[in-house]
Design an enzyme around this catalytic site. Structure first.
Site, PDB file in Angstrom:
ATOM      1  N   LYS A 178      78.779  13.305 -26.577  1.00  0.00           N
ATOM      2  CA  LYS A 178      79.822  13.861 -27.439  1.00  0.00           C
ATOM      3  C   LYS A 178      80.994  14.423 -26.623  1.00  0.00           C
ATOM      4  O   LYS A 178      80.883  14.699 -25.424  1.00  0.00           O
ATOM      5  CB  LYS A 178      79.227  14.962 -28.331  1.00  0.00           C
ATOM      6  CG  LYS A 178      78.252  14.450 -29.394  1.00  0.00           C
ATOM      7  CD  LYS A 178      78.970  13.776 -30.547  1.00  0.00           C
ATOM      8  CE  LYS A 178      78.016  13.182 -31.590  1.00  0.00           C
ATOM      9  NZ  LYS A 178      77.315  14.179 -32.384  1.00  0.00           N
ATOM     10  N   ARG A 192      68.754  12.754 -31.231  1.00  0.00           N
ATOM     11  CA  ARG A 192      69.442  11.473 -31.460  1.00  0.00           C
ATOM     12  C   ARG A 192      70.244  11.121 -30.207  1.00  0.00           C
ATOM     13  O   ARG A 192      71.164  11.850 -29.832  1.00  0.00           O
ATOM     14  CB  ARG A 192      70.352  11.587 -32.690  1.00  0.00           C
ATOM     15  CG  ARG A 192      71.025  10.292 -33.107  1.00  0.00           C
ATOM     16  CD  ARG A 192      71.836  10.508 -34.382  1.00  0.00           C
ATOM     17  NE  ARG A 192      72.451   9.274 -34.858  1.00  0.00           N
ATOM     18  CZ  ARG A 192      73.655   8.849 -34.491  1.00  0.00           C
ATOM     19  NH1 ARG A 192      74.382   9.574 -33.649  1.00  0.00           N
ATOM     20  NH2 ARG A 192      74.142   7.716 -34.966  1.00  0.00           N
TER      21      ARG A 192
END
Length: 292
Positions: free
Chosen positions: A237, A271
């Site tokens: 991210k 995830r």
């Protein structure tokens, strides 16, 4: 599928492997960039399963900032052939559909998916809860205050870090996230979804600042009294890009640090993109946590 029949939450942190059926994934690993999409999907899934994946998360629309919004029909055309072939090739594998559209979720479950992973927290499509109830499908409910039209411009660093959603103004950040997750959970239960079929996701990267994303990871244990499984999705991210000034495909170590702390703070599902490396890290963290 019943979550409690498949997962023993007290025993380990499970791995959700990301299968991007998109041409515009922020992480650059979308299988639509290849020539034979189904062969690529099978090969990627085999690799993920061999390296410890417990769930394959199939997504047909990118949720990165400034991503193109596509129709349900286009999304269905991307994900259904992949779900169909993977559920046939790997019948014991759990598959989730990463979508906020009820038509896509319905088609995916009919094709062999088991779990609905909705980044909108079941708020974007009022029919999504109906699909979950009809099929008794587990749902992953994400906290997400972000709006697609509100994206931060990172200027010269945008090509490195990528765009990001503007963080709303929070007064009491962690408590507000927690209270909103409770509300989302209660909404789902009132709509007929079994409480034992719900997984909560605090929404790393969705309408949170760099500091707020890191705060969620470091204080994930504050959400444990919600008494529901917690999913964390820090992989590659932009908050990692901000800290390390690295492009998405160079964020392995930053992801590893985020994953390790997330597991230590109580994540039940992680995830990730880099399944082999993160599987080893998660397995080691689990062993440390459960050492007598």
């Amino acid at each position: 599928m019943r979550l409690n029949d498949k997962f023993k939450w007290s025993e380990k942190c499970y791995i959700m492997a990301i299968v991007n059926a998109t041409p515009d994934s922020f992480s650059g690993d979308g299988i639509y960039n290849g020539d034979d999409i189904l062969d690529m999907a099978i090969s990627q899934a085999e690799n993920f399963i061999e390296n410890g994946a417990d769930i394959l998360d199939i997504g047909g629309e990118s949720t990165r900032p400034n991503a193109k919004i596509i129709s349900a029909d286009e999304e269905i055309s991307r994900v259904i052939p992949i779900i169909t072939i993977l559920s046939d090739r790997f019948p014991d594998m759990i598959i989730s559909i990463d979508s906020y559209k009820s038509d896509v979720a319905r088609a995916a479950i009919t094709a062999g998916a088991h779990i609905i992973n909705d980044v909108s927290g079941l708020l974007s499509d009022e029919k999504m809860t109906q699909v979950a109830v009809e099929y008794n499908a587990p749902v992953i409910i994400m906290h997400n205050r972000s709006l697609p039209q509100y994206v931060v411009d990172n200027g010269d660093n945008d090509h490195i870090i990528g765009g990001e959603y503007i963080a709303p103004n929070y007064v009491d950040f962690l408590n507000e996230i927690k209270l909103e997750l409770i509300q989302l959970k209660n909404n789902a239960i009132k709509s007929g979804i079994d409480a034992n079929q719900i997984i909560l996701d605090p929404g790393i990267g969705f309408g949170k600042s760099v500091a707020e994303n890191m705060m969620i990871i470091n204080h994930l244990d504050k959400f444990k009294d919600l008494d529901m499984p917690l999913l964390l999705g820090p992989s590659r991210k932009s908050f990692i890009g901000h800290i390390l000034n690295l492009e998405a495909d160079q964020r392995l170590e930053g992801t590893a640090a985020s994953v390790a702390i997330g597991v230590m703070r109580g994540a039940n599902i992680m995830r990730v993109h880099d399944v082999m490396q993160m599987s080893r890290i998660i397995k080691m963290c689990d062993a440390i946590l459960r050492a007598e």
